[in-house]
Design a protein around this motif. Structure first.
Motif, PDB file in Angstrom:
ATOM      1  N   ILE A   1       0.715  -1.553  -0.210  1.00 19.41           N
ATOM      2  CA  ILE A   1       0.274   0.229  -0.483  1.00 19.41           C
ATOM      3  C   ILE A   1       0.763   0.998  -0.222  1.00 19.41           C
ATOM      4  O   ILE A   1       0.665   1.916  -0.661  1.00 19.41           O
ATOM      5  CB  ILE A   1      -0.706   0.264   0.825  1.00 19.41           C
ATOM      6  N   ALA A   2       2.133   1.684   0.800  1.00 18.87           N
ATOM      7  CA  ALA A   2       2.988   2.596   1.058  1.00 18.87           C
ATOM      8  C   ALA A   2       3.706   2.908  -0.545  1.00 18.87           C
ATOM      9  O   ALA A   2       3.421   3.678  -1.077  1.00 18.87           O
ATOM     10  CB  ALA A   2       3.957   1.724   1.672  1.00 18.87           C
ATOM     11  N   MET A   3       3.508   1.665  -1.686  1.00 16.24           N
ATOM     12  CA  MET A   3       4.052   1.719  -2.427  1.00 16.24           C
ATOM     13  C   MET A   3       3.320   1.940  -4.013  1.00 16.24           C
ATOM     14  O   MET A   3       3.699   2.746  -4.849  1.00 16.24           O
ATOM     15  CB  MET A   3       4.466   0.330  -3.678  1.00 16.24           C
ATOM     16  N   LEU A   4       1.821   2.094  -3.038  1.00 18.84           N
ATOM     17  CA  LEU A   4       1.013   2.656  -4.417  1.00 18.84           C
ATOM     18  C   LEU A   4       1.237   4.060  -5.311  1.00 18.84           C
ATOM     19  O   LEU A   4       0.685   4.168  -6.347  1.00 18.84           O
ATOM     20  CB  LEU A   4      -0.025   2.374  -3.485  1.00 18.84           C
ATOM     21  N   PRO A   5       1.234   4.868  -4.334  1.00 12.53           N
ATOM     22  CA  PRO A   5       1.690   6.261  -4.873  1.00 12.53           C
ATOM     23  C   PRO A   5       2.801   6.607  -6.121  1.00 12.53           C
ATOM     24  O   PRO A   5       2.814   7.121  -6.640  1.00 12.53           O
ATOM     25  CB  PRO A   5       2.063   7.195  -3.382  1.00 12.53           C
ATOM     26  N   CYS A   6       4.198   5.442  -5.603  1.00 11.42           N
ATOM     27  CA  CYS A   6       5.193   5.511  -6.356  1.00 11.42           C
ATOM     28  C   CYS A   6       4.211   4.654  -7.969  1.00 11.42           C
ATOM     29  O   CYS A   6       5.152   5.405  -8.809  1.00 11.42           O
ATOM     30  CB  CYS A   6       6.296   4.760  -5.953  1.00 11.42           C
ATOM     31  N   LEU A   7       3.648   3.964  -8.165  1.00  9.58           N
ATOM     32  CA  LEU A   7       2.852   3.174  -8.882  1.00  9.58           C
ATOM     33  C   LEU A   7       2.195   4.127  -9.913  1.00  9.58           C
ATOM     34  O   LEU A   7       2.581   4.144 -10.798  1.00  9.58           O
ATOM     35  CB  LEU A   7       2.329   1.669  -8.724  1.00  9.58           C
ATOM     36  N   LEU A   8       1.322   4.724  -9.333  1.00  7.98           N
ATOM     37  CA  LEU A   8       0.580   5.983  -9.745  1.00  7.98           C
ATOM     38  C   LEU A   8       1.382   7.199  -9.982  1.00  7.98           C
ATOM     39  O   LEU A   8       1.115   7.353 -11.641  1.00  7.98           O
ATOM     40  CB  LEU A   8      -0.662   6.137  -8.255  1.00  7.98           C
ATOM     41  N   PHE A   9       1.955   7.245  -9.607  1.00  9.04           N
ATOM     42  CA  PHE A   9       3.011   8.439 -10.236  1.00  9.04           C
ATOM     43  C   PHE A   9       3.488   7.863 -11.441  1.00  9.04           C
ATOM     44  O   PHE A   9       3.371   8.292 -12.888  1.00  9.04           O
ATOM     45  CB  PHE A   9       4.017   9.227  -9.517  1.00  9.04           C
ATOM     46  N   GLY A  10       3.932   6.492 -11.479  1.00  5.52           N
ATOM     47  CA  GLY A  10       4.653   5.952 -12.294  1.00  5.52           C
ATOM     48  C   GLY A  10       3.964   5.974 -13.929  1.00  5.52           C
ATOM     49  O   GLY A  10       3.726   5.827 -15.463  1.00  5.52           O
ATOM     50  N   ILE A  11       2.487   5.658 -13.529  1.00  8.37           N
ATOM     51  CA  ILE A  11       1.601   5.375 -14.525  1.00  8.37           C
ATOM     52  C   ILE A  11       1.638   6.648 -15.268  1.00  8.37           C
ATOM     53  O   ILE A  11       1.618   6.704 -16.225  1.00  8.37           O
ATOM     54  CB  ILE A  11       0.645   4.715 -13.946  1.00  8.37           C
ATOM     55  N   TYR A  12       1.028   7.710 -13.988  1.00  6.87           N
ATOM     56  CA  TYR A  12       1.104   9.301 -15.156  1.00  6.87           C
ATOM     57  C   TYR A  12       2.376  10.022 -15.518  1.00  6.87           C
ATOM     58  O   TYR A  12       2.235   9.898 -16.309  1.00  6.87           O
ATOM     59  CB  TYR A  12       0.588   9.722 -14.298  1.00  6.87           C
ATOM     60  N   ASN A  13       3.671   9.256 -15.326  1.00  9.35           N
ATOM     61  CA  ASN A  13       4.796  10.223 -15.902  1.00  9.35           C
ATOM     62  C   ASN A  13       5.374   9.131 -16.730  1.00  9.35           C
ATOM     63  O   ASN A  13       5.466   9.594 -17.995  1.00  9.35           O
ATOM     64  CB  ASN A  13       5.799   9.325 -15.184  1.00  9.35           C
ATOM     65  N   VAL A  14       4.951   7.738 -17.101  1.00  6.02           N
ATOM     66  CA  VAL A  14       4.610   6.993 -18.899  1.00  6.02           C
ATOM     67  C   VAL A  14       3.883   7.520 -19.665  1.00  6.02           C
ATOM     68  O   VAL A  14       4.433   7.778 -20.716  1.00  6.02           O
ATOM     69  CB  VAL A  14       4.563   5.911 -18.300  1.00  6.02           C
ATOM     70  N   GLY A  15       2.792   8.128 -19.049  1.00  8.95           N
ATOM     71  CA  GLY A  15       1.862   8.863 -20.100  1.00  8.95           C
ATOM     72  C   GLY A  15       1.886  10.500 -20.037  1.00  8.95           C
ATOM     73  O   GLY A  15       1.785  10.830 -22.165  1.00  8.95           O
ATOM     74  N   TYR A  16       2.446  10.728 -19.257  1.00 10.89           N
ATOM     75  CA  TYR A  16       2.792  11.889 -19.466  1.00 10.89           C
ATOM     76  C   TYR A  16       4.650  11.726 -20.578  1.00 10.89           C
ATOM     77  O   TYR A  16       4.272  12.970 -21.434  1.00 10.89           O
ATOM     78  CB  TYR A  16       3.399  12.817 -17.975  1.00 10.89           C
ATOM     79  N   GLN A  17       5.689  11.076 -20.396  1.00 10.37           N
ATOM     80  CA  GLN A  17       6.687  11.113 -21.262  1.00 10.37           C
ATOM     81  C   GLN A  17       6.182  10.760 -22.429  1.00 10.37           C
ATOM     82  O   GLN A  17       6.931  11.352 -23.898  1.00 10.37           O
ATOM     83  CB  GLN A  17       7.078  10.070 -21.320  1.00 10.37           C
ATOM     84  N   HIS A  18       5.099   9.835 -22.650  1.00  9.96           N
ATOM     85  CA  HIS A  18       4.349   9.066 -23.890  1.00  9.96           C
ATOM     86  C   HIS A  18       4.325  10.606 -24.914  1.00  9.96           C
ATOM     87  O   HIS A  18       4.918  10.661 -26.425  1.00  9.96           O
ATOM     88  CB  HIS A  18       3.608   9.051 -24.069  1.00  9.96           C
ATOM     89  N   PHE A  19       3.351  11.399 -24.610  1.00 10.96           N
ATOM     90  CA  PHE A  19       2.540  12.445 -25.032  1.00 10.96           C
ATOM     91  C   PHE A  19       3.966  14.083 -25.542  1.00 10.96           C
ATOM     92  O   PHE A  19       4.629  14.684 -26.186  1.00 10.96           O
ATOM     93  CB  PHE A  19       1.614  13.204 -24.595  1.00 10.96           C
ATOM     94  N   LEU A  20       5.034  14.292 -24.385  1.00 13.75           N
ATOM     95  CA  LEU A  20       5.962  15.063 -24.471  1.00 13.75           C
ATOM     96  C   LEU A  20       6.613  14.518 -25.605  1.00 13.75           C
ATOM     97  O   LEU A  20       7.460  15.104 -26.584  1.00 13.75           O
ATOM     98  CB  LEU A  20       6.894  14.991 -22.770  1.00 13.75           C
ATOM     99  N   ALA A  21       7.167  13.290 -25.737  1.00 17.35           N
ATOM    100  CA  ALA A  21       8.214  12.937 -26.605  1.00 17.35           C
ATOM    101  C   ALA A  21       7.395  13.040 -28.253  1.00 17.35           C
ATOM    102  O   ALA A  21       8.307  13.332 -29.340  1.00 17.35           O
ATOM    103  CB  ALA A  21       8.999  11.419 -26.570  1.00 17.35           C
ATOM    104  N   GLN A  22       6.165  13.236 -28.506  1.00 18.38           N
ATOM    105  CA  GLN A  22       5.456  14.113 -28.769  1.00 18.38           C
ATOM    106  C   GLN A  22       5.441  14.869 -30.016  1.00 18.38           C
ATOM    107  O   GLN A  22       5.078  15.257 -30.583  1.00 18.38           O
ATOM    108  CB  GLN A  22       4.153  12.416 -29.258  1.00 18.38           C
ATOM    109  N   GLY A  23       5.731  15.792 -28.785  1.00 15.97           N
ATOM    110  CA  GLY A  23       5.255  17.158 -28.653  1.00 15.97           C
ATOM    111  C   GLY A  23       3.544  17.224 -28.869  1.00 15.97           C
ATOM    112  O   GLY A  23       3.228  18.556 -29.442  1.00 15.97           O
ATOM    113  N   ILE A  24       3.274  16.541 -27.667  1.00 10.16           N
ATOM    114  CA  ILE A  24       0.797  16.325 -28.284  1.00 10.16           C
ATOM    115  C   ILE A  24       0.612  16.739 -26.747  1.00 10.16           C
ATOM    116  O   ILE A  24       1.158  16.023 -25.868  1.00 10.16           O
ATOM    117  CB  ILE A  24       0.965  14.991 -28.803  1.00 10.16           C
ATOM    118  N   GLU A  25       0.048  17.983 -26.483  1.00  7.78           N
ATOM    119  CA  GLU A  25      -0.731  18.222 -25.888  1.00  7.78           C
ATOM    120  C   GLU A  25      -1.868  17.103 -25.290  1.00  7.78           C
ATOM    121  O   GLU A  25      -2.641  16.320 -26.115  1.00  7.78           O
ATOM    122  CB  GLU A  25      -1.417  19.870 -25.874  1.00  7.78           C
TER     123      GLU A  25
END
Length: 205
Positions: free
Chosen positions: A64-88
């Motif tokens: 349970i203590a690691m879930l915030p890390c997992l949730l941020f990682g999930i968000y960050n994967v999507g963020y980096q995906h769109f950032l690499a393509q220059g898409i909002e």
């Protein structure tokens, strides 16, 4: 929960000594004590801490203590995906991309790792080690999001068998199991483990 408790109690004799599933008793015991606190209690004499926390409950707390890390990682994967393509993109779109990449890794890690744990439990006739509840979450957290799932399965299997079970199981291993999985994949498949770690681009882009 009472229904589940009654169902577990009704099948318990089949797993106890003399039952037709006797050799699978520790798998039954692992499921039972995962869902419900065990009946064993601390001796009434002596200076003992008496509460409902056992090893499984403690490991679940760590997960349970690691879930915030997992949730941020999930968000960050999507963020980096769109950032690499220059898409909002919206937060929801970022999370959806992250879920598509990360959740399968988590599932493979737990299925393979717990499967091996159960196999060793039947073979060695000892209780299931609770340590993999934490290890199964740590492995996805230190893998790149675009790693092939078969490599996750192979790395997890190597880490559990060579990094832990070869030494006797939880508490006796000299290697960190999750880092053993990463180290194995780093040397076995360096191009996949150390490429564009933070960028996910679907085929054809």
């Amino acid at each position: 929960m009472n229904f589940i408790r009654k169902q577990l109690d009704s099948i318990k004799p089949h797993f106890e000594k003399g039952g037709k599933f006797e050799k699978f008793y520790y798998i039954y015991e692992a499921i039972d004590t995962f869902l419900f606190a065990p009946n064993t209690v601390t001796p009434s004499k002596g200076a003992q801490v008496r509460d409902a926390i056992d090893m499984k409950r403690l490991m679940i707390t760590v997960v349970i203590a690691m879930l915030p890390c997992l949730l941020f990682g999930i968000y960050n994967v999507g963020y980096q995906h769109f950032l690499a393509q220059g898409i909002e993109a919206t937060t929801g779109e970022m999370v959806m991309i992250g879920l598509q990449q990360v959740i399968p890794i988590v599932i493979v890690s737990y299925v393979v790792g717990l499967g091996i744990e159960f196999a060793f439990t039947v073979w060695r006739k000892h209780p299931v080690n609770e340590g993999f509840l934490v290890t199964g979450m740590l492995i996805p957290l230190i893998m790149p999001p675009d790693i092939p799932l078969w490599q996750v399965a192979l790395g997890t299997a190597f880490a559990v068998v060579i990094g832990k079970e070869a030494f006797g199981g939880t508490g006796m291993n000299i290697l960190n199991v999750a880092l053993t999985a990463r180290a194995f994949l780093y040397f076995a498949y360096p191009a996949d483990i150390s490429g564009n770690v933070w960028t996910y681009l679907p085929e054809g882009t």
